[in-house]
Design a protein around this motif. Sequence first.
Motif, PDB file in Angstrom:
ATOM      1  N   ASP A  11      22.971  27.621  47.419  1.00 53.88           N
ATOM      2  CA  ASP A  11      22.998  28.537  48.394  1.00 53.88           C
ATOM      3  C   ASP A  11      24.060  28.173  49.320  1.00 53.88           C
ATOM      4  OD1 ASP A  11      20.746  28.732  46.985  1.00 53.88           O
ATOM      5  OD2 ASP A  11      19.308  27.508  47.966  1.00 53.88           O
ATOM      6  N   LEU A  12      24.497  28.245  48.512  1.00 54.30           N
ATOM      7  CA  LEU A  12      26.214  28.006  49.878  1.00 54.30           C
ATOM      8  C   LEU A  12      26.826  29.757  49.596  1.00 54.30           C
ATOM      9  CD1 LEU A  12      28.448  25.706  47.578  1.00 54.30           C
ATOM     10  CD2 LEU A  12      27.629  25.145  49.168  1.00 54.30           C
ATOM     11  N   PRO A  13      27.388  29.019  50.864  1.00 55.51           N
ATOM     12  CA  PRO A  13      27.423  31.087  51.845  1.00 55.51           C
ATOM     13  C   PRO A  13      28.198  31.596  50.573  1.00 55.51           C
ATOM     14  CG  PRO A  13      28.415  29.645  53.341  1.00 55.51           C
ATOM     15  CD  PRO A  13      27.900  28.603  51.908  1.00 55.51           C
ATOM     16  N   VAL A  14      28.929  30.966  49.944  1.00 52.09           N
ATOM     17  CA  VAL A  14      30.309  31.081  49.561  1.00 52.09           C
ATOM     18  C   VAL A  14      29.996  31.245  48.239  1.00 52.09           C
ATOM     19  CG1 VAL A  14      31.966  31.219  50.707  1.00 52.09           C
ATOM     20  CG2 VAL A  14      31.353  28.838  48.800  1.00 52.09           C
ATOM     21  N   THR A  15      30.485  32.422  47.573  1.00 48.98           N
ATOM     22  CA  THR A  15      30.508  33.352  45.780  1.00 48.98           C
ATOM     23  C   THR A  15      30.941  31.781  44.465  1.00 48.98           C
ATOM     24  OG1 THR A  15      31.507  34.581  45.446  1.00 48.98           O
ATOM     25  CG2 THR A  15      29.216  35.369  45.889  1.00 48.98           C
ATOM     26  N   MET A  16      32.424  31.470  44.996  1.00 46.58           N
ATOM     27  CA  MET A  16      33.425  30.704  44.535  1.00 46.58           C
ATOM     28  C   MET A  16      33.511  31.390  43.063  1.00 46.58           C
ATOM     29  SD  MET A  16      31.806  26.928  44.508  1.00 46.58           S
ATOM     30  CE  MET A  16      32.672  25.895  44.585  1.00 46.58           C
ATOM     31  N   LYS A  17      33.789  33.055  42.522  1.00 48.55           N
ATOM     32  CA  LYS A  17      34.021  33.247  41.687  1.00 48.55           C
ATOM     33  C   LYS A  17      35.357  33.035  41.771  1.00 48.55           C
ATOM     34  CE  LYS A  17      31.303  36.754  42.969  1.00 48.55           C
ATOM     35  NZ  LYS A  17      29.735  38.271  42.695  1.00 48.55           N
ATOM     36  N   LEU A  18      35.897  32.689  40.706  1.00 50.57           N
ATOM     37  CA  LEU A  18      37.558  32.679  40.877  1.00 50.57           C
ATOM     38  C   LEU A  18      37.727  33.757  39.679  1.00 50.57           C
ATOM     39  CD1 LEU A  18      38.640  28.981  40.833  1.00 50.57           C
ATOM     40  CD2 LEU A  18      38.651  30.736  42.612  1.00 50.57           C
ATOM     41  N   ASP A  19      38.819  34.509  40.037  1.00 52.20           N
ATOM     42  CA  ASP A  19      39.472  35.672  39.125  1.00 52.20           C
ATOM     43  C   ASP A  19      40.139  34.660  38.306  1.00 52.20           C
ATOM     44  OD1 ASP A  19      40.756  38.632  38.831  1.00 52.20           O
ATOM     45  OD2 ASP A  19      42.393  36.872  38.348  1.00 52.20           O
ATOM     46  N   PRO A  20      39.722  35.539  36.453  1.00 54.14           N
ATOM     47  CA  PRO A  20      40.220  35.046  35.622  1.00 54.14           C
ATOM     48  C   PRO A  20      41.609  33.618  35.680  1.00 54.14           C
ATOM     49  CG  PRO A  20      39.784  37.105  35.165  1.00 54.14           C
ATOM     50  CD  PRO A  20      39.625  37.102  36.359  1.00 54.14           C
ATOM     51  N   LEU A  21      42.915  34.597  36.363  1.00 52.72           N
ATOM     52  CA  LEU A  21      44.503  34.853  36.402  1.00 52.72           C
ATOM     53  C   LEU A  21      44.326  33.436  37.008  1.00 52.72           C
ATOM     54  CD1 LEU A  21      47.230  35.186  35.325  1.00 52.72           C
ATOM     55  CD2 LEU A  21      46.867  37.006  37.566  1.00 52.72           C
ATOM     56  N   TRP A  22      43.682  33.668  38.961  1.00 53.20           N
ATOM     57  CA  TRP A  22      44.066  32.220  39.255  1.00 53.20           C
ATOM     58  C   TRP A  22      43.307  31.466  38.978  1.00 53.20           C
ATOM     59  CZ3 TRP A  22      47.579  33.816  41.493  1.00 53.20           C
ATOM     60  CH2 TRP A  22      48.066  35.021  42.353  1.00 53.20           C
ATOM     61  N   ALA A  23      41.536  31.580  38.434  1.00 50.32           N
ATOM     62  CA  ALA A  23      41.200  30.465  38.037  1.00 50.32           C
ATOM     63  C   ALA A  23      42.225  29.633  36.535  1.00 50.32           C
ATOM     64  CB  ALA A  23      39.956  29.845  36.977  1.00 50.32           C
ATOM     65  N   ALA A  24      42.788  30.439  36.183  1.00 48.29           N
ATOM     66  CA  ALA A  24      44.145  29.806  34.758  1.00 48.29           C
ATOM     67  C   ALA A  24      44.846  29.158  35.965  1.00 48.29           C
ATOM     68  CB  ALA A  24      44.140  30.611  34.644  1.00 48.29           C
TER      69      ALA A  24
END
Length: 498
Positions: free
Chosen positions: A356-369
């Motif tokens: 239940d963190l306030p941020v989603t932590m959904k990285l863009d695939p390019l930046w995750a790479a």
Amino acid sequence: MSKSWSLVIAATFVAGPLGLPLTKATADEKPLIWAADAEGGAPYIFKDPKNPQKNIGYEVDIAAALARELDRRIEFKQYEFESLFSGLERGDFDIAMNGLEITPDRKKKYRFTRPYYLYKLQFVTRAGEHRFASFDECRGRKELTIGTLADTAAQRLLDKLGVNMKVYPGQVEPYADLALGRIDGVLLDLPIALYYAKDNPKLRFAGPSFEPGYYAIALNPRNEALANQLDAALERLLQSGELRKIDEKWGLWDDEQPQLLHDSSKLIAADAESEWRFSLYLPLLLKGAGLTVFITVASMLLAVLLGLPIALIRLYGLAPLRWLGLLYVEFFRGIPVLLLLYFLYYGLPGVAANLDLPVTMKLDPLWAAILGLGLNYAAYESEIYRSGISTLPIGQWEAAASLGMSRTLTFRRIILPQAIRVILPPMTNDFVGLFKDTSIVSIITVVELSKEYQILSKSSLKYLELGLVTAALYLIMSVPLGYVSRYLEKRWSKDLEG
């Protein structure tokens, strides 16, 4: 124990996971090798949740029915989905059955049996989506991104219509990304959508299914005799109603399936053929090459920025910091990059949601790479820097101290310039290796050069021609680095000697 009964018992252990019936005749005859990909392969073939040693699925049942019709064992072989057709050419197995769609370009090169299932494409969106109600409303809207699989009828349709798409390596990932809001919709075959999206409260079917096509078993054209036997066996399964029972068992039977009883020679997917010319695919490969260069440079820059401080901490830091530096190096050297990329892209959003963190932590695939490769290579670079710096004699530090130079100034003006000569060759090797390792980021939907090659080659079947162009692009990107490295090494050596 007789030889024939020994064969029966041995065959039971091999064919058992498929649940195929065995007789003395089938045990004595060489088994058919059936290749498919059980990784995320539902509803076609997947592991039984109650017994992971066993495969179950729609096509597992079809294989069992065919084994009975042919009175011949059928053994399953795990094979990556994207390599099934090249595996047929190599002769690694006899038949490929994995929800394979009949298309005109494939029919030119491979032998397909008569169809065993008539599928349609199904568009899926999030449950709360109000910007559009069906796939037709997505056409021409560049702000939307639709997920799909490579080398499928859905991917070809999206490409033909110019719809912005994201190509995934498996069936699970696009629906997961859709639920997380990373993409706006998923277009895949109806059987896949029924299994992964129908009962998901976060997703909904948007509009009716459309664009019919056909599944069939693929064979090497040289196996015409076997293809004829399979044609006859499938025909008997259709006429007897057994194929319908299998469809109904897996919730795949609908009013379209009786069409399969008609003339099978006319059941060819209506798919416009493209003329794959050099001028058409080269810009796509160049785009992939450009993305490869960007990922490589950005990842290496991150690795350098992290690696040097870690090396200095391990050399000159306090004991707790040295242990943390060692832990970082051993951790990121010890886990596969693939696992790290999966965690950063797919795992972090789940962690954030569960906590239940306030941020989603959904990285863009390019930046995750870039982050994944950078973190991994930083561990290796730090060891290179530590080794290079350690080779310099302690007298260098003592001489600088006698001249009144601070340790920071000594490191910057005396130690580091000399260490670079030792560091540069292995660092360049890592840089060249990173160019090739970028191919792994396609697992999180980044379409770099190697992934672009896979997509284009499977659509055009020009494996050799496209492969040579792709290899040339990799050489153009990586070979000059060796020359630059050697030039700088000689240049800096002369400067230091002077």
